[in-house]
Design a protein around this motif. Structure first.
Motif, PDB file in Angstrom:
ATOM      1  N   PHE A  99       0.836  -1.194   0.000  1.00 30.87           N
ATOM      2  CA  PHE A  99       0.000   0.000   0.000  1.00 30.87           C
ATOM      3  C   PHE A  99       0.877   1.253   0.000  1.00 30.87           C
ATOM      4  O   PHE A  99       0.613   2.227  -0.707  1.00 30.87           O
ATOM      5  N   ARG A 100       1.965   1.181   0.769  1.00 30.01           N
ATOM      6  CA  ARG A 100       2.909   2.295   0.832  1.00 30.01           C
ATOM      7  C   ARG A 100       3.481   2.596  -0.553  1.00 30.01           C
ATOM      8  O   ARG A 100       3.502   3.747  -1.001  1.00 30.01           O
ATOM      9  N   VAL A 103       0.836   4.205  -2.769  1.00 32.94           N
ATOM     10  CA  VAL A 103       0.522   5.603  -2.435  1.00 32.94           C
ATOM     11  C   VAL A 103       1.657   6.525  -2.854  1.00 32.94           C
ATOM     12  O   VAL A 103       1.419   7.646  -3.331  1.00 32.94           O
ATOM     13  N   LEU A 104       2.888   6.074  -2.705  1.00 29.97           N
ATOM     14  CA  LEU A 104       4.008   6.928  -3.114  1.00 29.97           C
ATOM     15  C   LEU A 104       3.963   7.136  -4.632  1.00 29.97           C
ATOM     16  O   LEU A 104       4.288   8.213  -5.134  1.00 29.97           O
TER      17      LEU A 104
ATOM     18  N   PRO B 107       3.185  12.624   0.092  1.00 32.37           N
ATOM     19  CA  PRO B 107       2.277  11.495   0.312  1.00 32.37           C
ATOM     20  C   PRO B 107       2.459  10.835   1.683  1.00 32.37           C
ATOM     21  O   PRO B 107       1.537  10.206   2.196  1.00 32.37           O
ATOM     22  N   LEU B 111       0.007   8.646   4.561  1.00 30.04           N
ATOM     23  CA  LEU B 111       0.406   7.353   5.128  1.00 30.04           C
ATOM     24  C   LEU B 111       0.509   7.416   6.648  1.00 30.04           C
ATOM     25  O   LEU B 111       0.430   6.395   7.330  1.00 30.04           O
TER      26      LEU B 111
END
Lengths: 218, 218
Positions: A99-100, A103-104, B107, B111
């Motif tokens: 997920f990280r 998102v990045l 971002p 997170l």
């Protein structure tokens, strides 16, 4: 797949753009259960692409429904909560590290997941208020009105709800015992607001009156 | 400012890096109330930099505490929920559009906010389980044990809790009436587990025994 939901639309685009390998894609049939702590999925984010899942918790054999999840909903999997597939569902699982990465690469994903999580948090708060501030009758009437709005079928006799959930289901949904739910339903039937229709259907003869009861019942 | 929390650390960095103009920075004194719907703040994300706030909801004069917020916590402001500043607090407010700008530039902010929101969502679920599955006695004993762990002071007589919250506070915290809380406290005093110490203090003479009660009381 629904795409009028921002998270649904974004996820379909990410899958099309080749980010699929970062998601664990699963098709689940009705009745399947996902345990939060299971299959090393603890801490994963689950995003619903299609279908319907019931998120619930349980204690000593009593179940309590927290909320229903549909396309565009997202939830973190944790030890306590469980999911039951109600309608065959396609879901995506993303581990914290995947997920990280996603998102990045695409911050919009986080911006779409945040309101989805907040929606569930709001539902939990509504549920807390309901249980703490209102009695079983109020909670049950609210659920009956919601059900009528969602799946009710207008007919000559009133609003017909086909395949009405049974007292057990309602009890799980509002955090009450099956017995107190049956008592309230019997009371509504006696007062002529509800009547049974056969084949598991129920008629709300006067939805307006049922709604007005909400204001009168604590 | 706490900086061992990922969100706290990140927010301090963003402020230092000149993103402060996107946040509405507010210093609030103890006792101040923030209404979700107020001051065009509806839908804003609130991030706590320091201090302590109580998030609560109310109905017909009854209040219910949902959770406490401290440095590194974040919550969306909405119509229903209200915040009461318990200890003078520095908070940041970000409107949806400002938050969007911040996340697209960094971002990592999203997170860090996601687990903070999930933490509150988990607390809500625990609270639902508590109210639906456990009686007042169980809920009160759990809160007493938590309070002892957090602010209890070991003394010869047992664990002393100075300035014990009153029955009203406990009632708001566990979603019960003041009367039923008083009844349970009187019961625990009678059985010798608790005693009053004067000056609003309370002694838990046997924390181990109190903890074991949790397992026995539904």
């Amino acid at each position: 797949m629904l795409t009028d939901n921002p998270l649904s639309a974004l996820v379909e685009r990410l899958l099309k753009d080749g980010h699929g390998r970062l998601f664990n894609q699963r098709s689940m049939r009705a009745g399947q259960i996902v345990y939060g702590g299971d299959e090393a999925a603890d801490g994963d984010l689950l995003i619903v692409r299609s279908g319907r899942l019931r998120c619930f918790t349980s204690f000593e054999g009593k179940e309590l429904t927290l909320y229903m999840l549909e396309a565009g909903d997202a939830v973190y999997l944790h030890g306590g909560a469980m999911l039951e597939v109600r309608t065959a569902a396609d879901v995506l699982l993303a581990s914290p590290s995947a997920f990280r990465q996603l998102v990045l690469a695409e911050p919009e994903l986080a911006l779409a997941v945040l309101p989805a999580l907040d929606r569930l948090a709001q539902k939990s708060v509504r549920m807390i208020e309901d249980i703490a501030f209102h009695g079983v009758k109020h909670r049950l009437i609210r659920v009956l009105c919601d059900t009528a709005d969602r799946v009710g079928r207008p007919a000559e006799e009133g609003i017909v709800i086909d395949h009405l959930p049974n007292a057990e289901d309602f009890a799980m949904q509002i955090g009450a015992t099956r017995q107190s739910v049956s008592t309230v339903i019997a009371e509504l039937v006696r007062s002529g607001i509800l009547y049974r229709f056969g084949g598991g259907s129920m008629v709300i003869s006067d939805l307006g009156r049922l709604r007005r009861e909400l204001a009168d019942v604590r």
